[in-house]
Design a protein around this motif. Structure first.
Motif, PDB file in Angstrom:
ATOM      1  N   ALA A 190     -43.741  -2.060 -23.326  1.00 29.39           N
ATOM      2  CA  ALA A 190     -44.315  -1.153 -24.326  1.00 29.39           C
ATOM      3  C   ALA A 190     -43.636   0.216 -24.341  1.00 29.39           C
ATOM      4  O   ALA A 190     -43.377   0.763 -25.420  1.00 29.39           O
ATOM      5  CB  ALA A 190     -45.815  -0.986 -24.074  1.00 29.39           C
ATOM      6  N   LEU A 191     -43.340   0.783 -23.183  1.00 30.11           N
ATOM      7  CA  LEU A 191     -42.746   2.119 -23.152  1.00 30.11           C
ATOM      8  C   LEU A 191     -41.343   2.126 -23.755  1.00 30.11           C
ATOM      9  O   LEU A 191     -41.058   2.970 -24.615  1.00 30.11           O
ATOM     10  CB  LEU A 191     -42.750   2.680 -21.728  1.00 30.11           C
ATOM     11  CG  LEU A 191     -42.219   4.106 -21.586  1.00 30.11           C
ATOM     12  CD1 LEU A 191     -43.031   5.095 -22.426  1.00 30.11           C
ATOM     13  CD2 LEU A 191     -42.240   4.517 -20.120  1.00 30.11           C
ATOM     14  N   PRO A 192     -40.448   1.216 -23.364  1.00 26.29           N
ATOM     15  CA  PRO A 192     -39.128   1.222 -24.012  1.00 26.29           C
ATOM     16  C   PRO A 192     -39.208   1.010 -25.525  1.00 26.29           C
ATOM     17  O   PRO A 192     -38.465   1.634 -26.282  1.00 26.29           O
ATOM     18  CB  PRO A 192     -38.377   0.073 -23.326  1.00 26.29           C
ATOM     19  CG  PRO A 192     -39.031  -0.062 -22.002  1.00 26.29           C
ATOM     20  CD  PRO A 192     -40.483   0.264 -22.246  1.00 26.29           C
ATOM     21  N   ALA A 193     -40.124   0.161 -25.970  1.00 25.39           N
ATOM     22  CA  ALA A 193     -40.272  -0.068 -27.411  1.00 25.39           C
ATOM     23  C   ALA A 193     -40.720   1.210 -28.115  1.00 25.39           C
ATOM     24  O   ALA A 193     -40.218   1.545 -29.195  1.00 25.39           O
ATOM     25  CB  ALA A 193     -41.252  -1.200 -27.673  1.00 25.39           C
ATOM     26  N   VAL A 234     -37.458  13.978 -25.425  1.00 23.07           N
ATOM     27  CA  VAL A 234     -38.193  14.554 -24.294  1.00 23.07           C
ATOM     28  C   VAL A 234     -39.653  14.788 -24.667  1.00 23.07           C
ATOM     29  O   VAL A 234     -40.553  14.627 -23.825  1.00 23.07           O
ATOM     30  CB  VAL A 234     -37.508  15.827 -23.740  1.00 23.07           C
ATOM     31  CG1 VAL A 234     -37.754  17.041 -24.617  1.00 23.07           C
ATOM     32  CG2 VAL A 234     -37.969  16.117 -22.320  1.00 23.07           C
ATOM     33  N   ASP A 235     -39.914  15.122 -25.923  1.00 27.23           N
ATOM     34  CA  ASP A 235     -41.299  15.273 -26.372  1.00 27.23           C
ATOM     35  C   ASP A 235     -42.035  13.937 -26.271  1.00 27.23           C
ATOM     36  O   ASP A 235     -43.183  13.889 -25.800  1.00 27.23           O
ATOM     37  CB  ASP A 235     -41.336  15.800 -27.807  1.00 27.23           C
ATOM     38  CG  ASP A 235     -42.760  15.986 -28.293  1.00 27.23           C
ATOM     39  OD1 ASP A 235     -43.500  16.799 -27.702  1.00 27.23           O
ATOM     40  OD2 ASP A 235     -43.140  15.297 -29.261  1.00 27.23           O
ATOM     41  N   ALA A 236     -41.379  12.847 -26.685  1.00 22.43           N
ATOM     42  CA  ALA A 236     -42.006  11.520 -26.594  1.00 22.43           C
ATOM     43  C   ALA A 236     -42.249  11.134 -25.142  1.00 22.43           C
ATOM     44  O   ALA A 236     -43.316  10.608 -24.800  1.00 22.43           O
ATOM     45  CB  ALA A 236     -41.139  10.474 -27.302  1.00 22.43           C
ATOM     46  N   VAL A 237     -41.279  11.390 -24.281  1.00 26.65           N
ATOM     47  CA  VAL A 237     -41.439  11.084 -22.853  1.00 26.65           C
ATOM     48  C   VAL A 237     -42.610  11.868 -22.282  1.00 26.65           C
ATOM     49  O   VAL A 237     -43.451  11.330 -21.556  1.00 26.65           O
ATOM     50  CB  VAL A 237     -40.135  11.366 -22.078  1.00 26.65           C
ATOM     51  CG1 VAL A 237     -40.366  11.330 -20.570  1.00 26.65           C
ATOM     52  CG2 VAL A 237     -39.042  10.393 -22.490  1.00 26.65           C
ATOM     53  N   ARG A 238     -42.675  13.144 -22.618  1.00 27.94           N
ATOM     54  CA  ARG A 238     -43.773  13.972 -22.108  1.00 27.94           C
ATOM     55  C   ARG A 238     -45.122  13.446 -22.605  1.00 27.94           C
ATOM     56  O   ARG A 238     -46.057  13.270 -21.837  1.00 27.94           O
ATOM     57  CB  ARG A 238     -43.590  15.429 -22.539  1.00 27.94           C
ATOM     58  CG  ARG A 238     -44.729  16.324 -22.052  1.00 27.94           C
ATOM     59  CD  ARG A 238     -44.397  17.781 -22.038  1.00 27.94           C
ATOM     60  NE  ARG A 238     -43.253  18.128 -21.233  1.00 27.94           N
ATOM     61  CZ  ARG A 238     -43.247  18.150 -19.891  1.00 27.94           C
ATOM     62  NH1 ARG A 238     -44.324  17.820 -19.214  1.00 27.94           N
ATOM     63  NH2 ARG A 238     -42.163  18.507 -19.247  1.00 27.94           N
ATOM     64  N   ARG A 239     -45.246  13.178 -23.916  1.00 27.67           N
ATOM     65  CA  ARG A 239     -46.513  12.700 -24.489  1.00 27.67           C
ATOM     66  C   ARG A 239     -46.915  11.351 -23.914  1.00 27.67           C
ATOM     67  O   ARG A 239     -48.083  11.133 -23.577  1.00 27.67           O
ATOM     68  CB  ARG A 239     -46.398  12.556 -26.014  1.00 27.67           C
ATOM     69  CG  ARG A 239     -46.638  13.788 -26.808  1.00 27.67           C
ATOM     70  CD  ARG A 239     -46.624  13.531 -28.319  1.00 27.67           C
ATOM     71  NE  ARG A 239     -45.320  13.083 -28.812  1.00 27.67           N
ATOM     72  CZ  ARG A 239     -45.010  11.825 -29.117  1.00 27.67           C
ATOM     73  NH1 ARG A 239     -45.884  10.873 -29.019  1.00 27.67           N
ATOM     74  NH2 ARG A 239     -43.792  11.514 -29.542  1.00 27.67           N
ATOM     75  N   LEU A 240     -45.955  10.431 -23.833  1.00 30.28           N
ATOM     76  CA  LEU A 240     -46.282   9.058 -23.445  1.00 30.28           C
ATOM     77  C   LEU A 240     -46.441   8.878 -21.933  1.00 30.28           C
ATOM     78  O   LEU A 240     -47.147   7.968 -21.501  1.00 30.28           O
ATOM     79  CB  LEU A 240     -45.200   8.104 -23.957  1.00 30.28           C
ATOM     80  CG  LEU A 240     -45.084   8.007 -25.473  1.00 30.28           C
ATOM     81  CD1 LEU A 240     -43.841   7.216 -25.861  1.00 30.28           C
ATOM     82  CD2 LEU A 240     -46.336   7.383 -26.070  1.00 30.28           C
ATOM     83  N   VAL A 241     -45.786   9.714 -21.141  1.00 31.81           N
ATOM     84  CA  VAL A 241     -45.805   9.506 -19.685  1.00 31.81           C
ATOM     85  C   VAL A 241     -46.467  10.678 -18.961  1.00 31.81           C
ATOM     86  O   VAL A 241     -47.539  10.533 -18.375  1.00 31.81           O
ATOM     87  CB  VAL A 241     -44.382   9.269 -19.133  1.00 31.81           C
ATOM     88  CG1 VAL A 241     -44.402   9.086 -17.612  1.00 31.81           C
ATOM     89  CG2 VAL A 241     -43.721   8.072 -19.812  1.00 31.81           C
TER      90      VAL A 241
END
Length: 154
Positions: free
Chosen positions: A23-26, A118-125
């Protein structure tokens, strides 16, 4: 010899990890494609080159940096080369080796993609974790990667 079956707790953790690994890579791939026209793998390739001395790496090293096979990298590098984001050439010191170099356009592409990524990484993780959980995630990741690397070693 009887397999060492997972107990209920291990089974639940394993299923959650498998879901995370898909899910995360997608989600990251979708964000990058929507906002930058790059796949997650292409972004990693360009990012690795952007951090390399002279923005150049041997294709074999680049495959390792991007966690992909040389075959997959060759296919993707051809696509990125056609888009003017990188160029390949023989290594002058060893003609058997191919070097990949990030072009100025490739650098511009990775620089433009980085804030959204980096915004997506921060939000998702990281927004979902406490600082202690982030430390634990790093420790867990290190242990699993070492285990995988040990398994791959002859």
């Amino acid at each position: 010899m009887e397999p060492r079956w997972l107990d209920d707790h291990e089974q639940a953790a394993w299923r959650r990890l498998v879901t995370l690994m898909t899910a995360l890579p997608a989600a990251l791939d979708g964000q990058l494609q929507r906002e930058s026209g790059l796949t997650h793998f292409e972004y990693w390739v360009l990012s690795a080159l952007s951090e390399a001395p002279d923005r150049t790496l041997r294709m074999g090293c680049l495959a390792g940096s991007a966690n992909g096979s040389l075959s997959r990298l060759s296919h993707v590098a051809g696509r990125l080369e056609r888009r003017g984001l990188l160029r390949r050439r023989p290594d002058p010191g060893d003609g058997r080796v191919t070097l990949a170099t990030l072009t100025d356009a490739g650098r511009d592409a990775v620089v433009a993609a980085a804030p959204g990524h980096v915004d997506a990484v921060r939000r998702l993780v990281f927004d979902a974790l406490t600082p202690e959980q982030t430390r634990q995630l790093l420790e867990i990741g290190d242990r699993v990667v070492r285990s995988v690397e040990t398994e791959r070693s002859p």
